[in-house]
Write a protein that holds these residues in place. Structure first.
Motif, short mmCIF file in Angstrom:
data_model
loop_
_atom_site.label_atom_id
_atom_site.label_comp_id
_atom_site.label_asym_id
_atom_site.label_seq_id
_atom_site.Cartn_x
_atom_site.Cartn_y
_atom_site.Cartn_z
N ARG A 1 10.88 -10.26 -69.26
CA ARG A 1 11.80 -10.21 -67.80
C ARG A 1 13.32 -9.95 -69.01
N PHE A 2 13.33 -11.26 -69.33
CA PHE A 2 14.97 -11.58 -70.28
C PHE A 2 14.07 -12.05 -71.43
N ILE B 1 14.36 -16.29 -70.73
CA ILE B 1 15.13 -16.74 -71.95
C ILE B 1 16.71 -16.39 -72.64
N LEU B 2 17.36 -17.40 -72.43
CA LEU B 2 18.01 -17.18 -73.59
C LEU B 2 18.57 -19.03 -74.59
N LEU C 1 12.63 -23.88 -62.03
CA LEU C 1 13.89 -22.88 -62.74
C LEU C 1 14.14 -21.67 -63.17
N ARG C 2 14.93 -21.23 -62.84
CA ARG C 2 15.23 -19.43 -62.29
C ARG C 2 15.23 -19.16 -64.48
N GLY C 3 15.32 -19.77 -64.84
CA GLY C 3 15.96 -19.03 -66.34
C GLY C 3 16.15 -21.01 -67.53
N ILE C 4 15.63 -20.84 -68.52
CA ILE C 4 16.29 -21.66 -69.71
C ILE C 4 16.52 -21.13 -70.51
N VAL C 5 18.34 -21.90 -71.02
CA VAL C 5 18.59 -21.64 -72.44
C VAL C 5 17.89 -22.85 -73.03
N PHE D 1 22.41 -12.58 -68.82
CA PHE D 1 21.25 -13.49 -67.81
C PHE D 1 20.98 -13.92 -66.78
N ILE D 2 21.40 -14.40 -66.33
CA ILE D 2 21.78 -14.75 -65.10
C ILE D 2 20.99 -13.89 -64.08
N GLU D 3 21.97 -12.23 -64.26
CA GLU D 3 21.78 -11.48 -63.36
C GLU D 3 19.88 -11.42 -63.70
N ALA D 4 19.66 -11.79 -64.78
CA ALA D 4 18.01 -10.95 -64.89
C ALA D 4 17.74 -12.87 -63.89
N ALA D 5 18.44 -13.73 -63.66
CA ALA D 5 16.99 -15.12 -63.51
C ALA D 5 17.58 -14.67 -61.61
#
Length: 227
Positions: free
Chosen positions: A202-203, A109-110, A60-64, A222-226
């Motif tokens: 990173r975020f 992470i958000l 994954l590139r990011g996690i909510v 968040f998505i920009e950071a991902a």
């Protein structure tokens, strides 16, 4: 450009459809819609097995870390308050491990509402189990009552939403002691922490309110950071 895959944590409980009542993985669609609107590809993560967590973090590139019932007091060595909803221990266990793995891997992470509490506890912090008793007021728990949040303009959160934001975010629990590496970056007028950030990450942003419902600036960041 391909859309980054974004994991969203979810409930696992009984649900009804047609004539069936079965255990189901459940996620309010507002999270997936907000991720999709910001340019990500949402993936719902069932809180079933700790064995998949490292694979999630690699893929994954990011996690909510999504909202939900209160974190069990046992997760931060606290005492359970009878007024708090029955905890979902399986979800706590899964999300705490997922948060720690994402922090180690520097995956964006958000963390939203309950998710902010999960992130704080994962980093060794503690929670106020029943906020109305501490404040001698139920103003934070009142549904539909908006209040203004002050945000640090130098934070990632402040750069996304500005120095002040009006939110409607009823909650019975709140951050008490910040976890390792976390900074408070947003506060209600009574100084209750409403936003946190991970230093050097990173975020890694957590908020007490629900930006997926009506303010998508934070999801954009968040998505920009991902990416």
């Amino acid at each position: 450009m391909s859309r980054p895959l974004i994991g969203i944590t979810a409930y696992f409980e009984a649900a009804r459809w047609s004539d069936w009542v079965r255990e189901a993985v459940l996620s309010p669609p507002a999270y997936a819609r907000a991720v999709g609107r910001a340019g990500g590809a949402p993936v719902v993560l069932p809180p079933l097995s700790l064995n998949a967590i490292e694979d999630y973090v690699r893929g994954l590139r990011g996690i909510v870390l999504a909202g939900g019932v209160e974190v069990a007091a046992a997760a931060y060595n606290g005492e359970r308050d009878a007024r708090v909803s029955e905890p979902q221990v399986h979800r706590d266990r899964f999300e705490l491990a997922l948060a720690r793995a994402a922090v180690r891997a520097d995956v964006p992470i958000l963390a939203i509402a309950r998710g902010m509490h999960v992130l704080n506890v994962a980093q060794g912090g503690t929670l106020i189990p029943w906020l109305p008793e501490v404040l001698d007021s139920g103003r934070h728990a009142e549904s539909g009552t908006p209040h203004t949040i002050q945000v640090s303009v130098s934070s990632k959160l402040g750069k996304a939403v500005g120095d002040r934001v009006e939110v409607t975010a009823p909650h019975h629990q709140s951050v008490r002691r910040l976890g390792s590496g976390l900074l408070a970056v947003a506060w209600a007028e009574d100084q209750i922490v409403e936003g946190v950030e991970l230093q050097g990450h990173r975020f890694g942003v957590g908020v007490q309110w629900h930006p997926e419902r009506d303010d998508h600036r934070l999801f954009d960041a968040f998505i920009e950071a991902a990416r």
